[in-house]
Design an enzyme around this catalytic site. Structure first.
Site, mmCIF file in Angstrom:
data_model
loop_
_atom_site.group_PDB
_atom_site.id
_atom_site.type_symbol
_atom_site.label_atom_id
_atom_site.label_comp_id
_atom_site.label_asym_id
_atom_site.label_seq_id
_atom_site.Cartn_x
_atom_site.Cartn_y
_atom_site.Cartn_z
ATOM 1 N N LYS A 75 0.850 -1.191 0.000
ATOM 2 C CA LYS A 75 0.000 0.000 0.000
ATOM 3 C C LYS A 75 0.887 1.244 0.000
ATOM 4 C CE LYS A 75 -3.935 1.897 2.684
ATOM 5 N NZ LYS A 75 -4.761 1.713 3.896
ATOM 6 N N SER A 150 -9.769 1.606 2.933
ATOM 7 C CA SER A 150 -8.940 2.384 2.041
ATOM 8 C C SER A 150 -7.867 1.589 1.290
ATOM 9 C CB SER A 150 -8.243 3.475 2.840
ATOM 10 O OG SER A 150 -7.335 2.904 3.780
ATOM 11 N N SER A 174 -9.849 -0.725 7.126
ATOM 12 C CA SER A 174 -9.295 -0.628 5.772
ATOM 13 C C SER A 174 -8.577 -1.852 5.238
ATOM 14 C CB SER A 174 -8.347 0.554 5.679
ATOM 15 O OG SER A 174 -9.101 1.726 5.530
HETATM 16 N N1 GLN Z 1 -13.103 3.960 6.273
HETATM 17 C C1 GLN Z 1 -12.558 4.403 7.518
HETATM 18 C C2 GLN Z 1 -12.210 5.856 7.423
HETATM 19 O O1 GLN Z 1 -12.557 6.432 6.470
HETATM 20 C C3 GLN Z 1 -11.366 3.562 7.885
HETATM 21 C C4 GLN Z 1 -10.159 3.904 7.135
HETATM 22 C C5 GLN Z 1 -8.976 3.071 7.502
HETATM 23 O O2 GLN Z 1 -9.094 2.053 8.155
HETATM 24 N N2 GLN Z 1 -7.815 3.551 7.089
HETATM 25 O O3 GLN Z 1 -11.596 6.441 8.265
#
Ligand code: GLN
Length: 487
Positions: A75, A150, A174
């Site tokens: 990532k 994400s 995420s």
């Molecule tokens: N979707 C969640 C957010 O927008 C989690 C994101 C993540 O785990 N990086 O913060």
């Protein structure tokens, strides 16, 4: 693409070379990227060079580890020395880190071959990979849908076999949510098990790096390689790391009966009936495998989401203060004084979602609002932790859906951030409590989209999660299905 163990056997038997395996991944990337857009950068040259080094070792009779010669995606919020690390943000469009993150360092030492950096929501803020400043990654099971987020780039890349495994980061879901949307395995480890050194910080008390894989065993092998104490991360845990593959057995029948607690509050309003059906079937299957199923209440679970959306933005607003156009990254041209340079840099460098979080976080940390919002959210966080602790007095592992729905259409939720936030309802409490959680495929809906089962463990009991997830996986065929794209 075969599993890590199969590829390893091919390598040591000299049936295939690491260069051939890497080339297969690179060819797949070249063929599929025009549709998937899972990679922000492809490091073909370096990958082939790393593969050659593995082949040289094999030729000279040196012993190689399981990950040697295995193509992996990273990532793009993990720093890679000399390789662009953008966090999918304009503000880091030209950022080439002068140092290596601990996880990528460990993987390089294990001989893993990084094929590229994967797409994400900008600074990992989002749940669909649509907030990336560069491209929208699509779901390999249906190109009109999101891969989740994400870490959507890593999840899509593994599901489409552009690489064997990948790393993601999970602050509120995420890793687990995109794993669920893409029909693969994703694990968020216990907070502190994997070093965050070199992971670009979003919300430091929640962020954790973890593996994506097509099988539970591959995920366990990858966690073996990245877990462990790191003096460079002050929140890193000083604990012995077991061999996570040792807990993988065909059923749950040996020893004491394993108790699995289904979290009652995750069922009901908002849960897609197809998802409910699939996870309910999974519970029956776990019972067949020898587990005892209980129904458990975590009454404060539902306050996870609101408290997360105070705590995460608060921490983000502090962490992102460093992007000011001075030290590194993008700098707005033609500003006539320092303040205007700051504001123009941040106005042009950050996308809408990141700005929204910075504004919320600045507000919740301000004098006068701190007690009402930030402190309150921290107290709720403690209550949620207590709910889990109480549940774990009765059961070994908790279970619920990973996400309330399957993958949605690209663009479907972009104008309504709240509806996007709601998708993380079931993953967020796990981060707030610092617990490990895994998502494992447990079915498909009528459109052929994957569904994920989430298993939540006690602190540092990744071994139990792998044990349950593996036994379940091996007794089903979900993980063997491939997206049509690959046929
Ligand atoms: N979707 C969640 C957010 O927008 C989690 C994101 C993540 O785990 N990086 O913060």
């Amino acid at each position: 693409m075969a599993s890590i163990r199969e590829l390893h056997t091919q390598l040591i038997k000299k049936e295939r070379s690491a260069v051939e395996i890497t080339q297969e991944a690179l060819d797949r990337i070249q063929a599929l990227e025009p549709q998937l857009h899972s990679f922000l950068c492809i490091t073909a040259e370096k990958a082939l060079q790393q593969a050659q080094e593995v082949d040289a070792k094999i030729a000279s009779g040196e012993e190689i580890g399981l990950l040697a010669g295995i193509p992996i995606g990273i990532k793009d919020n993990m720093c890679t020395k000399g390789i662009l690390t953008t966090c999918a943000s304009r503000i880091l469009e030209n950022f080439v880190p002068p140092y290596e993150s601990t996880v990528t360092q460990k993987l390089a030492e294990a001989g893993a071959v990084m094929v590229g950096k994967t797409n994400l929501d900008e600074f990992a803020m989002g749940g669909s990979t649509e907030t990336s400043a560069y491209q929208i990654t699509t779901n390999p099971w249906d190109l009109s849908r999101v891969p989740g987020g994400s870490s959507g780039g890593s999840a899509a890349a593994v599901a489409a076999e552009e690489c064997v495994v990948a790393l993601g980061s999970d602050t509120g879901g995420s890793i687990r949510q995109p794993a669920s949307f893409c029909g693969i395995v994703g694990l968020k480890p216990t907070y502190g098990l994997v070093s965050r050194y070199g992971l670009v910080a979003f919300a430091s008390s929640l962020d954790q790096i973890g593996p994506f894989a097509r099988t539970v065993e591959d995920a366990a092998i990858l966690l073996n390689a990245i877990a462990g104490y790191d003096p460079k991360d002050s929140t890193s845990l000083k604990v012995d790391i077991p061999d996570y593959t040792a807990s993988l057995k065909a059923d749950l029948k040996s020893g004491r009966k394993l108790k699995i607690g289904v979290i009652k509050e995750t069922f009901g309003e908002g849960l897609d009936p197809v998802v409910e059906q699939a996870v309910t079937k999974a519970f029956d299957q776990l019972k067949n495998l020898g587990a005892e199923i209980h129904f458990i209440s975590c009454p404060r679970f539902r306050y996870g989401l609101p408290s997360y959306y105070v705590i995460a933005p608060s921490e983000a607003s502090a962490n992102l203060a460093r992007y000011d156009g001075v030290k590194y990254g993008y700098r707005a041209p033609e500003a006539d004084n320092l303040l205007s340079m700051y504001t123009r840099t941040r106005a042009a460098g950050f996308g809408a979602e990141v700005k929204r979080r910075i504004m919320i976080g600045t507000y919740t940390l301000s004098a006068g609002y701190y007690d009402a919002y930030y402190l309150k959210a921290q107290k709720v966080r403690t209550l949620i932790k207590q709910d889990f602790e109480k549940a774990f007095e009765e059961v070994d592992v908790l279970a619920c859906p990973t996400a309330p729905t399957t993958a949605y259409k690209v663009g479907e939720k972009t104008t309504d951030p709240l509806s996007m936030y709601l998708v993380d309802l079931m993953t967020i409490p796990v981060n707030l409590a610092g617990l490990p959680g895994i998502s494992v495929p447990c079915g498909f809906d009528d459109k052929g989209l994957p569904i994920g089962l989430q298993l939540i463990g006690q602190v540092l009991r990744e071994d139990q999660l792998f044990q349950v997830a593996h036994a379940y996986e091996q007794s089903t065929t979900w993980h063997l299905r491939k997206p049509e794209l690959l046929s």
